[in-house]
Design a protein around this motif. Structure first.
Motif, PDB file in Angstrom:
ATOM      1  N   VAL A 188      61.353  74.323  19.685  1.00 12.33           N
ATOM      2  CA  VAL A 188      60.581  73.868  18.518  1.00 12.33           C
ATOM      3  C   VAL A 188      61.482  73.957  17.287  1.00 12.33           C
ATOM      4  N   ASP A 189      62.286  75.022  17.199  1.00 12.23           N
ATOM      5  CA  ASP A 189      63.252  75.130  16.089  1.00 12.23           C
ATOM      6  C   ASP A 189      64.338  74.059  16.219  1.00 12.23           C
ATOM      7  N   TYR A 190      64.749  73.802  17.454  1.00 11.75           N
ATOM      8  CA  TYR A 190      65.812  72.811  17.695  1.00 11.75           C
ATOM      9  C   TYR A 190      65.388  71.441  17.166  1.00 11.75           C
ATOM     10  N   TYR A 191      64.088  71.115  17.372  1.00 11.76           N
ATOM     11  CA  TYR A 191      63.622  69.775  16.992  1.00 11.76           C
ATOM     12  C   TYR A 191      62.948  69.719  15.620  1.00 11.76           C
ATOM     13  N   SER A 192      62.442  70.861  15.124  1.00  7.93           N
ATOM     14  CA  SER A 192      61.504  70.781  13.994  1.00  7.93           C
ATOM     15  C   SER A 192      62.107  70.247  12.701  1.00  7.93           C
ATOM     16  N   SER A 193      63.425  70.325  12.536  1.00  8.94           N
ATOM     17  CA  SER A 193      63.995  69.787  11.306  1.00  8.94           C
ATOM     18  C   SER A 193      64.299  68.293  11.430  1.00  8.94           C
ATOM     19  N   ARG A 194      64.028  67.731  12.596  1.00 11.31           N
ATOM     20  CA  ARG A 194      64.309  66.300  12.789  1.00 11.31           C
ATOM     21  C   ARG A 194      63.113  65.463  12.333  1.00 11.31           C
ATOM     22  N   PRO A 195      63.386  64.275  11.792  1.00  4.12           N
ATOM     23  CA  PRO A 195      62.278  63.446  11.287  1.00  4.12           C
ATOM     24  C   PRO A 195      61.381  62.893  12.394  1.00  4.12           C
ATOM     25  N   ASN A 196      61.832  62.954  13.654  1.00  3.36           N
ATOM     26  CA  ASN A 196      61.015  62.413  14.752  1.00  3.36           C
ATOM     27  C   ASN A 196      60.233  63.508  15.478  1.00  3.36           C
ATOM     28  N   PHE A 197      59.993  64.632  14.772  1.00  8.52           N
ATOM     29  CA  PHE A 197      59.226  65.745  15.353  1.00  8.52           C
ATOM     30  C   PHE A 197      57.907  65.940  14.605  1.00  8.52           C
ATOM     31  N   ARG A 198      56.822  66.167  15.351  1.00 15.05           N
ATOM     32  CA  ARG A 198      55.543  66.573  14.757  1.00 15.05           C
ATOM     33  C   ARG A 198      54.912  67.638  15.647  1.00 15.05           C
ATOM     34  N   ALA A 199      54.095  68.516  15.040  1.00 15.13           N
ATOM     35  CA  ALA A 199      53.282  69.456  15.817  1.00 15.13           C
ATOM     36  C   ALA A 199      51.821  69.045  15.657  1.00 15.13           C
ATOM     37  N   VAL A 200      51.046  69.155  16.730  1.00 11.70           N
ATOM     38  CA  VAL A 200      49.611  68.896  16.626  1.00 11.70           C
ATOM     39  C   VAL A 200      48.852  70.140  17.081  1.00 11.70           C
ATOM     40  N   ASP A 201      47.649  70.292  16.532  1.00 11.55           N
ATOM     41  CA  ASP A 201      46.795  71.422  16.872  1.00 11.55           C
ATOM     42  C   ASP A 201      46.178  71.159  18.251  1.00 11.55           C
ATOM     43  N   GLY A 202      46.534  72.001  19.243  1.00 12.03           N
ATOM     44  CA  GLY A 202      46.030  71.817  20.596  1.00 12.03           C
ATOM     45  C   GLY A 202      44.696  72.489  20.849  1.00 12.03           C
ATOM     46  N   GLN A 203      44.132  73.101  19.826  1.00 14.00           N
ATOM     47  CA  GLN A 203      42.844  73.777  20.011  1.00 14.00           C
ATOM     48  C   GLN A 203      41.685  72.912  19.544  1.00 14.00           C
ATOM     49  N   GLN A 204      41.755  71.653  19.862  1.00 12.95           N
ATOM     50  CA  GLN A 204      40.643  70.747  19.626  1.00 12.95           C
ATOM     51  C   GLN A 204      40.273  70.191  20.994  1.00 12.95           C
ATOM     52  N   SER A 205      39.257  69.344  21.039  1.00 17.57           N
ATOM     53  CA  SER A 205      38.908  68.752  22.332  1.00 17.57           C
ATOM     54  C   SER A 205      40.072  67.889  22.810  1.00 17.57           C
ATOM     55  N   PRO A 206      40.198  67.659  24.128  1.00 18.23           N
ATOM     56  CA  PRO A 206      41.284  66.799  24.607  1.00 18.23           C
ATOM     57  C   PRO A 206      41.325  65.445  23.893  1.00 18.23           C
ATOM     58  N   ALA A 207      40.172  64.851  23.621  1.00 16.31           N
ATOM     59  CA  ALA A 207      40.156  63.548  22.936  1.00 16.31           C
ATOM     60  C   ALA A 207      40.718  63.670  21.523  1.00 16.31           C
ATOM     61  N   GLU A 208      40.371  64.773  20.836  1.00 18.34           N
ATOM     62  CA  GLU A 208      40.888  64.968  19.466  1.00 18.34           C
ATOM     63  C   GLU A 208      42.394  65.230  19.469  1.00 18.34           C
ATOM     64  N   VAL A 209      42.856  66.008  20.462  1.00 15.71           N
ATOM     65  CA  VAL A 209      44.305  66.242  20.563  1.00 15.71           C
ATOM     66  C   VAL A 209      45.009  64.905  20.818  1.00 15.71           C
ATOM     67  N   GLY A 210      44.427  64.085  21.705  1.00 19.46           N
ATOM     68  CA  GLY A 210      45.013  62.775  22.012  1.00 19.46           C
ATOM     69  C   GLY A 210      45.077  61.893  20.783  1.00 19.46           C
ATOM     70  N   ALA A 211      44.033  61.924  19.970  1.00 15.27           N
ATOM     71  CA  ALA A 211      44.017  61.104  18.755  1.00 15.27           C
ATOM     72  C   ALA A 211      45.076  61.602  17.771  1.00 15.27           C
ATOM     73  N   ALA A 212      45.216  62.920  17.649  1.00 16.69           N
ATOM     74  CA  ALA A 212      46.212  63.488  16.721  1.00 16.69           C
ATOM     75  C   ALA A 212      47.628  63.159  17.191  1.00 16.69           C
ATOM     76  N   LEU A 213      47.829  63.231  18.506  1.00 13.58           N
ATOM     77  CA  LEU A 213      49.159  62.928  19.066  1.00 13.58           C
ATOM     78  C   LEU A 213      49.506  61.451  18.825  1.00 13.58           C
ATOM     79  N   THR A 214      48.534  60.588  19.112  1.00 15.80           N
ATOM     80  CA  THR A 214      48.763  59.146  18.919  1.00 15.80           C
ATOM     81  C   THR A 214      49.052  58.847  17.457  1.00 15.80           C
ATOM     82  N   GLN A 215      48.283  59.480  16.563  1.00 13.25           N
ATOM     83  CA  GLN A 215      48.494  59.275  15.125  1.00 13.25           C
ATOM     84  C   GLN A 215      49.898  59.731  14.710  1.00 13.25           C
TER      85      GLN A 215
END
Ligand code: AP5
Ligand code: MG
Length: 227
Positions: A188-215
């Motif tokens: 996560v440290d290796y990638y987090s300073s790169r512009p093509n990295f995002r973190a999403v909150d995985g403690q939502q419903s699977p559909a909400e996580v999927g929407a956040a990931l897609t976004q």
């Protein structure tokens, strides 16, 4: 099913600890964008089932919660990504998993088109609970959760028998979480300073996580930062 992928196919790496929902999201995202979903865990488990040389080499390591040799995993992924079906985008679940694998992956990706890296973040206590409740279909591999006291034993997709994954015993889950914290979280440290990295909150419903990931992927493509 979550929102449609509206842009062209992309190469996506899904990061996250054991039980974060990488497989759940990777299967769904790959299906929506029509590209292969490449799970190194599934490749290894298929090899164990087939009792191939790879399976024989990997089984004890997987069941102990450790990591299979870097050079072996890099070779498997390099070879898989050279298949024609991966030329127009892929989803990668479970690789890279060490900094050595990530360095090799940077080299493998040269000339491979846009890449997005998304980390699914979930705290340890929730992971332990999820993995205790996970059952996988022995026939089609679909993962599902059984509620406390629930006696469901057949897969809702194909009717196959639901079983506990061999590395989902309590002791092995604890070891997988320890190995993740020590060896994979540094990615996560290796990638987090790169512009093509995002973190999403995985403690939502699977559909909400999927929407956040897609976004997150859509945002990176729109900004031109997936690279
Ligand atoms: P791998 O198969 O990659 O396992 P993992 O990383 O431990 O992750 P899991 O598959 O357990 O979890 P997941 O994040 O996919 O979650 P899932 O979607 O199933 O690797 C296994 C082993 O292979 C490794 O330990 C290692 O030995 C070896 N290996 C693999 N790749 C390697 C590599 N590159 N290098 C070296 N060794 C390697 O979801 C979990 C559960 O939660 C399910 O029941 C699901 O229904 C449920 N769930 C999903 N999303 C949600 C949500 N949003 N809310 C509530 N429940 C949810
Ligand atoms: Mg998985």
């Amino acid at each position: 099913m979550t929102g449609a992928v509206t842009r062209g196919p992309i190469n996506l790496v899904v990061l996250g600890p054991p039980g974060a929902g990488k497989g759940t999201q990777a299967v769904d995202f790959a299906q929506r964008q029509g590209t292969p979903n490449i799970s190194t865990g599934d490749i290894l488990r298929d090899a164990v089932r087939a009792e191939s040389e790879l399976g024989r080499r990997a089984k004890a390591t997987i069941d102990a919660g450790g990591l299979v040799d870097d050079q072996l995993m890099i070779g498997i992924v390099r070879e898989r990504l050279a298949h024609p079906d991966a030329a127009r985008g892929f989803v990668l679940d479970g690789f890279p998993r060490t900094v050595a694998q990530a360095i090799a992956f940077d080299e493998i990706m040269t000339g491979h088109g846009p890449l997005a890296v998304v980390d699914i973040a979930v705290p340890d206590d929730a992971l332990v609970e999820r993995l205790a409740r996970r059952r996988v279909c022995g026939q089609c591999g679909h993962a599902t959760s059984v509620a406390a006291g629930e006696s469901r034993t057949t897969c809702e997709r194909c009717g196959g028998e639901l079983v506990l994954r061999s590395d989902d015993t309590e002791a092995t889950v604890r070891e997988r979480l320890r190995v993740y914290a020590e060896t994979t979280k540094p990615l996560v440290d290796y990638y987090s300073s790169r512009p093509n990295f995002r973190a999403v909150d995985g403690q939502q419903s699977p559909a909400e996580v999927g929407a956040a990931l897609t976004q997150a992927v859509e945002d990176m493509l729109a900004e031109g930062t997936a690279g």
